[in-house]
Design an enzyme around this catalytic site. Structure first.
Site, mmCIF file in Angstrom:
data_model
loop_
_atom_site.group_PDB
_atom_site.id
_atom_site.type_symbol
_atom_site.label_atom_id
_atom_site.label_comp_id
_atom_site.label_asym_id
_atom_site.label_seq_id
_atom_site.Cartn_x
_atom_site.Cartn_y
_atom_site.Cartn_z
ATOM 1 N N GLY A 12 0.847 -1.205 0.000
ATOM 2 C CA GLY A 12 0.000 0.000 0.000
ATOM 3 C C GLY A 12 0.871 1.240 0.000
ATOM 4 O O GLY A 12 0.566 2.238 0.658
ATOM 5 N N ALA A 13 1.972 1.163 -0.789
ATOM 6 C CA ALA A 13 3.019 2.198 -0.710
ATOM 7 C C ALA A 13 2.794 3.361 -1.668
ATOM 8 O O ALA A 13 3.526 4.346 -1.611
ATOM 9 C CB ALA A 13 4.376 1.567 -0.997
ATOM 10 N N ALA A 20 4.530 7.644 2.990
ATOM 11 C CA ALA A 20 5.332 8.329 4.020
ATOM 12 C C ALA A 20 6.353 7.373 4.636
ATOM 13 O O ALA A 20 7.488 7.759 4.927
ATOM 14 C CB ALA A 20 4.413 8.911 5.097
ATOM 15 N N CYS A 63 1.313 -5.202 -7.137
ATOM 16 C CA CYS A 63 1.136 -6.419 -6.330
ATOM 17 C C CYS A 63 -0.080 -6.259 -5.449
ATOM 18 O O CYS A 63 -0.171 -5.303 -4.663
ATOM 19 C CB CYS A 63 2.389 -6.619 -5.463
ATOM 20 S SG CYS A 63 2.224 -7.952 -4.246
ATOM 21 N N VAL A 65 -2.089 -7.642 -2.306
ATOM 22 C CA VAL A 65 -1.848 -8.497 -1.127
ATOM 23 C C VAL A 65 -2.901 -9.604 -1.021
ATOM 24 O O VAL A 65 -2.814 -10.456 -0.148
ATOM 25 C CB VAL A 65 -1.778 -7.684 0.186
ATOM 26 C CG1 VAL A 65 -0.629 -6.700 0.137
ATOM 27 C CG2 VAL A 65 -3.099 -6.979 0.493
ATOM 28 N N SER A 138 -4.858 -0.070 13.608
ATOM 29 C CA SER A 138 -5.624 1.171 13.762
ATOM 30 C C SER A 138 -6.074 1.247 15.219
ATOM 31 O O SER A 138 -6.085 0.211 15.917
ATOM 32 C CB SER A 138 -6.860 1.097 12.852
ATOM 33 O OG SER A 138 -7.868 1.985 13.276
ATOM 34 N N TYR A 151 -14.268 -3.911 9.632
ATOM 35 C CA TYR A 151 -12.951 -3.242 9.627
ATOM 36 C C TYR A 151 -12.304 -3.369 11.006
ATOM 37 O O TYR A 151 -11.118 -3.711 11.121
ATOM 38 C CB TYR A 151 -13.142 -1.767 9.255
ATOM 39 C CG TYR A 151 -11.870 -0.940 9.263
ATOM 40 C CD1 TYR A 151 -10.994 -0.946 8.169
ATOM 41 C CD2 TYR A 151 -11.537 -0.132 10.351
ATOM 42 C CE1 TYR A 151 -9.830 -0.181 8.172
ATOM 43 C CE2 TYR A 151 -10.373 0.629 10.366
ATOM 44 C CZ TYR A 151 -9.531 0.605 9.265
ATOM 45 O OH TYR A 151 -8.374 1.362 9.278
ATOM 46 N N VAL A 186 -5.785 9.649 10.290
ATOM 47 C CA VAL A 186 -4.619 10.195 9.584
ATOM 48 C C VAL A 186 -5.117 10.860 8.306
ATOM 49 O O VAL A 186 -6.017 10.341 7.636
ATOM 50 C CB VAL A 186 -3.617 9.068 9.228
ATOM 51 C CG1 VAL A 186 -2.341 9.654 8.634
ATOM 52 C CG2 VAL A 186 -3.292 8.215 10.459
ATOM 53 N N THR A 188 -5.299 11.218 4.942
ATOM 54 C CA THR A 188 -4.953 10.561 3.668
ATOM 55 C C THR A 188 -6.223 10.448 2.819
ATOM 56 O O THR A 188 -7.329 10.762 3.288
ATOM 57 C CB THR A 188 -4.422 9.119 3.890
ATOM 58 O OG1 THR A 188 -5.508 8.316 4.362
ATOM 59 C CG2 THR A 188 -3.266 9.076 4.873
#
Ligand code: NAI
Ligand SMILES: CCCCC/C=C\C=C\C(=O)C/C=C\C/C=C\CCCC(=O)O
Length: 256
Positions: A12-13, A20, A63, A65, A138, A151, A186, A188
């Protein structure tokens, strides 16, 4: 632990917290493998990082996951090109309460799939050099959010998996440390579409909102990850990261 010459894999980059984490690793001398399903965003980030750090410091590979095949190919290419895997950050995650099976498959299944395949390369007992794994859970992995039960379950699972793996790795002398971070909100893209993703629990959205609290910057999360990677004393740690800083979470002992 110095990061010079180390190789880090981040899932998840392509954006958000994963981006970050990749940046802070590069700033500290590591080589970084960026894994993501979002190919345009991943390629664009790789281009930007090449300008800052040089082309030989990072790789981007598409990729998922969710895919054993993708994971095996990405990790084998990492070892073939960069020589080892020293650091793994299982960070990819989604929130789709109306597709809870996919949420479980990515958020929890993805962490387990990546970890078990990476172990084949990192485990000192099978010829690897050891290393460190940091997973992104989380606050919902410690204190369930009523608007997103599936989640929350995945993020509780990530905490439990990390703690169990830390103990299993120590007992089995794998030479791999395992830690987990639990951030609050966060800033994002995760939040830009999240309000449509609560499915049958949309009516509960807002019940817990503390609008006065600022969202964390992804760089604050990355600094916490870097600490857990660099400090070789840290194994089996669960870190809650909120606006008031970081707190090492303790759990009940001797329950059985
Ligand atoms: N943003 C927040 O407030 C918080 C986020 N988190 C967790 O942090 C992690 C990262 O979240 P953000 O950076 O905020 O989200 P984001 O949505 O900005 O980035 C997530 C990345 O994961 C990638 N991804 C999605 N499915 C994937 C798959 N199957 N395989 C590989 N990559 C995939 C996406 O393409 C995206 O680039 C997630 O695990 C999330 O649950 C935890 C606490 C708070
Ligand atoms: C807008 C304030 C939300 C506060 C959420 C705090 C932490 C979030 C952690 C995550 O991992 C992100 C997951 C879901 C958050 C999205 C909305 C939560 C809404 C909470 C609620 O009102 O039930």
């Amino acid at each position: 632990m110095s990061l010079g010459g180390k190789v880090a894999v981040v899932t998840g980059a392509a954006k958000g917290i994963g981006k970050a984490i990749a940046e802070i690793f590069l700033q500290n001398g590591a080589k970084v493998v960026l894994l993501d399903v979002d190919e345009p965003a991943g390629k664009s980030l790789k281009y930007d990082l090449d300008q800052q750090f040089g082309e030989d410091r990072s790789l981007f590979m598409k990729c998922s996951v969710e895919s054993d095949e993708d994971i095996k190919a990405a990790l084998q290419s990492t070892v073939d090109i960069f020589g080892s895997i020293d650091i793994l950050c299982n960070n990819a995650g989604i929130l789709k309460e109306d597709d809870w099976e996919k949420t479980i498959s990515i958020n929890l299944g993805g962490v387990i799939r990546m970890t078990y395949t990476a172990l084949e390369h990192m485990n000192k007992r099978s010829g690897g050099q050891g290393g460190v794994v940091v997973n992104t859970s989380s606050v919902a992995g410690l204190d369930p959010l009523l608007s997103c039960p599936a989640y929350s379950a995945t993020k509780h699972g990530v905490v439990a998996f990390t703690r169990a793996m830390a103990a299993a790795s120590s007992a089995s002398e794998y030479g791999i440390r395992f830690n987990v971070i639990c951030p609050v909100r966060v800033q994002t893209d995760f939040f830009s579409s999240v309000s449509q993703n609560f499915g049958r629990f949309s009516h509960l959205l807002g019940a817990l909102q503390k609008s006065s609290e600022r969202a964390l910057d992804p760089s604050e999360v990355a600094e916490c990850v870097l600490d857990l990677v660099m400090d070789e004393m840290k194994n089996g740690e669960t870190v809650l990261l909120s606006q008031s800083g970081k707190k090492y979470v303790t759990f009940p002992q001797n329950l059985w």
